[in-house]
Design a protein around this motif. Sequence first.
Motif, short mmCIF file in Angstrom:
data_model
loop_
_atom_site.label_atom_id
_atom_site.label_comp_id
_atom_site.label_asym_id
_atom_site.label_seq_id
_atom_site.Cartn_x
_atom_site.Cartn_y
_atom_site.Cartn_z
N ARG A 154 0.83 -1.12 -0.30
CA ARG A 154 -0.02 -0.14 0.13
C ARG A 154 0.69 1.21 -0.10
O ARG A 154 0.55 2.31 -0.78
N CYS A 155 2.07 1.31 0.96
CA CYS A 155 2.94 2.42 0.80
C CYS A 155 3.53 2.48 -0.60
O CYS A 155 3.71 3.64 -1.04
N LEU A 156 3.96 1.51 -1.34
CA LEU A 156 4.37 1.44 -2.56
C LEU A 156 3.50 2.01 -3.56
O LEU A 156 3.87 2.90 -4.31
N LEU A 157 2.19 1.43 -3.61
CA LEU A 157 1.20 1.95 -4.39
C LEU A 157 1.00 3.67 -4.19
O LEU A 157 0.68 4.45 -5.05
N ALA A 158 1.08 3.82 -3.07
CA ALA A 158 1.01 5.53 -2.81
C ALA A 158 2.11 6.35 -3.25
O ALA A 158 1.89 7.49 -3.92
N LEU A 159 3.28 5.69 -3.25
CA LEU A 159 4.57 6.21 -3.81
C LEU A 159 4.45 6.30 -5.44
O LEU A 159 4.79 7.50 -5.93
N LEU A 160 4.06 5.46 -5.94
CA LEU A 160 3.80 5.53 -7.46
C LEU A 160 2.81 6.42 -7.72
O LEU A 160 2.95 7.08 -8.81
N ALA A 161 1.54 6.41 -7.09
CA ALA A 161 0.68 7.53 -7.42
C ALA A 161 1.11 8.89 -7.17
O ALA A 161 1.02 9.66 -8.05
N ALA A 162 2.03 9.30 -5.99
CA ALA A 162 2.55 10.50 -5.92
C ALA A 162 3.67 10.96 -7.05
O ALA A 162 3.71 12.06 -7.24
N GLY A 163 4.37 9.94 -7.34
CA GLY A 163 5.53 9.98 -8.25
C GLY A 163 5.22 10.18 -9.60
O GLY A 163 6.16 10.66 -10.46
N GLY A 164 4.13 9.47 -10.05
CA GLY A 164 3.73 9.56 -11.58
C GLY A 164 2.48 9.46 -11.90
O GLY A 164 2.09 9.17 -13.13
N GLY A 165 1.34 9.19 -10.82
CA GLY A 165 -0.01 9.16 -11.28
C GLY A 165 -0.55 7.77 -11.28
O GLY A 165 0.47 6.81 -11.27
N VAL A 166 -1.51 7.27 -11.03
CA VAL A 166 -2.20 5.94 -10.96
C VAL A 166 -2.82 5.42 -12.47
O VAL A 166 -3.35 6.29 -13.03
N ALA A 167 -2.26 4.37 -12.94
CA ALA A 167 -2.71 3.65 -14.27
C ALA A 167 -4.33 3.62 -13.83
O ALA A 167 -4.87 3.21 -12.90
N ASP A 192 -9.21 6.18 -4.29
CA ASP A 192 -8.02 5.61 -5.33
C ASP A 192 -8.25 4.21 -5.42
O ASP A 192 -8.59 3.59 -4.67
N ALA A 193 -8.58 3.92 -6.79
CA ALA A 193 -9.13 2.37 -7.23
C ALA A 193 -7.93 1.42 -6.85
O ALA A 193 -8.39 0.30 -6.83
N SER A 194 -6.77 1.89 -6.83
CA SER A 194 -5.58 0.94 -6.63
C SER A 194 -5.51 0.66 -5.10
O SER A 194 -5.16 -0.57 -4.74
N THR A 195 -5.69 1.50 -4.15
CA THR A 195 -5.51 1.36 -2.80
C THR A 195 -6.62 1.30 -1.92
O THR A 195 -6.54 0.71 -0.74
N GLY A 196 -7.78 1.69 -2.35
CA GLY A 196 -9.37 1.81 -1.68
C GLY A 196 -8.86 3.09 -0.85
O GLY A 196 -9.87 2.96 0.19
N THR A 197 -7.88 3.95 -0.71
CA THR A 197 -7.91 4.70 0.12
C THR A 197 -8.34 6.30 -0.60
O THR A 197 -8.16 6.19 -1.66
N SER A 198 -8.32 7.35 0.28
CA SER A 198 -8.57 8.55 -0.13
C SER A 198 -7.35 9.32 -0.60
O SER A 198 -6.54 9.36 -0.24
N SER A 199 -7.53 9.78 -2.30
CA SER A 199 -6.42 10.28 -2.85
C SER A 199 -6.87 10.90 -4.30
O SER A 199 -8.22 10.60 -4.41
#
Length: 281
Positions: A154-167, A192-199
């Motif tokens: 989940r931390c890695l997915l948040a990093l990828l989203a912050a660093g380049g956007g969510v696919a 966020d559809a990838s993590t299920g968290t607010s973003s």
Amino acid sequence: MTRGRPVAVEAVSARMAPPGSTDATFARIRPLCVAAMEQRSLDAMRALSEALASGEFEAANLRPMYLYLIFPASNLLMFPGVDTHRRELALRIIQQVLELRPDVDGKFFAELFTRCVLLCSGLDVGAKAPGNKAAASAAVPADVSDELAEATLRCLLALLAAGGGVAPEAGEDNENNGSSASASTSTGTSTDASTGTSSRVRHSSPAPSAPGPVVLAGKNFRPAFGHGVSVMLALAGAAGRQQRSREVRVLALRALRHMCWCAQGDAVAPFLPGIASALSR
């Protein structure tokens, strides 16, 4: 500097707010960061996490101090012998800060990406990224719990989203700008559809200058990227590896998808045959 005090603690104890942050926000959050840094206890880490989740602070005021907020949790992960509960909470704090969508820099992105992959693979989190085939093919050991793997992913997915956007997720209509995939909230964020968290969800291709694509596409980072691919496939249960919980397998596949989506092009091409082969077994 106070005599006998570690440099890391002194940095977090600094009384000057990071550039771009407000004095009021810094004054409220600073004692929590100092306590988390000095005590490294479950209670101190939980207090910082709860403050970040309370809604008391404006995201715009927290973004400029993202490195300051992350530092106590990041530093805790570097200590040997830290129990799983504190590791999971530290990863949760980092995830919470990254979900604010700060402007992360390339060095931070590379370091945290490597750290997440090492945590998932059970290797020394303070070690450098694997640079040879033997290290890059290291299997995910049984002593990496599903709970720790899930928190790290989940931390890695948040990093990828912050660093380049969510696919965009499979089946989404990009022309709708993801309107059906995200629900607006009062803070201007979305689910966020990838993590299920607010973003905030981004559906356009990652900007070439964003740190995620720049780092992941770099030739010098290719060994670390390859190791990340191997670890994600192992966590997903591909190629006959040990079976993980359904949540871990799904998160690992989503992380792998976002990694490939961020890097794109020539950076991903060498790994595609191996990914396809592993997933088809």
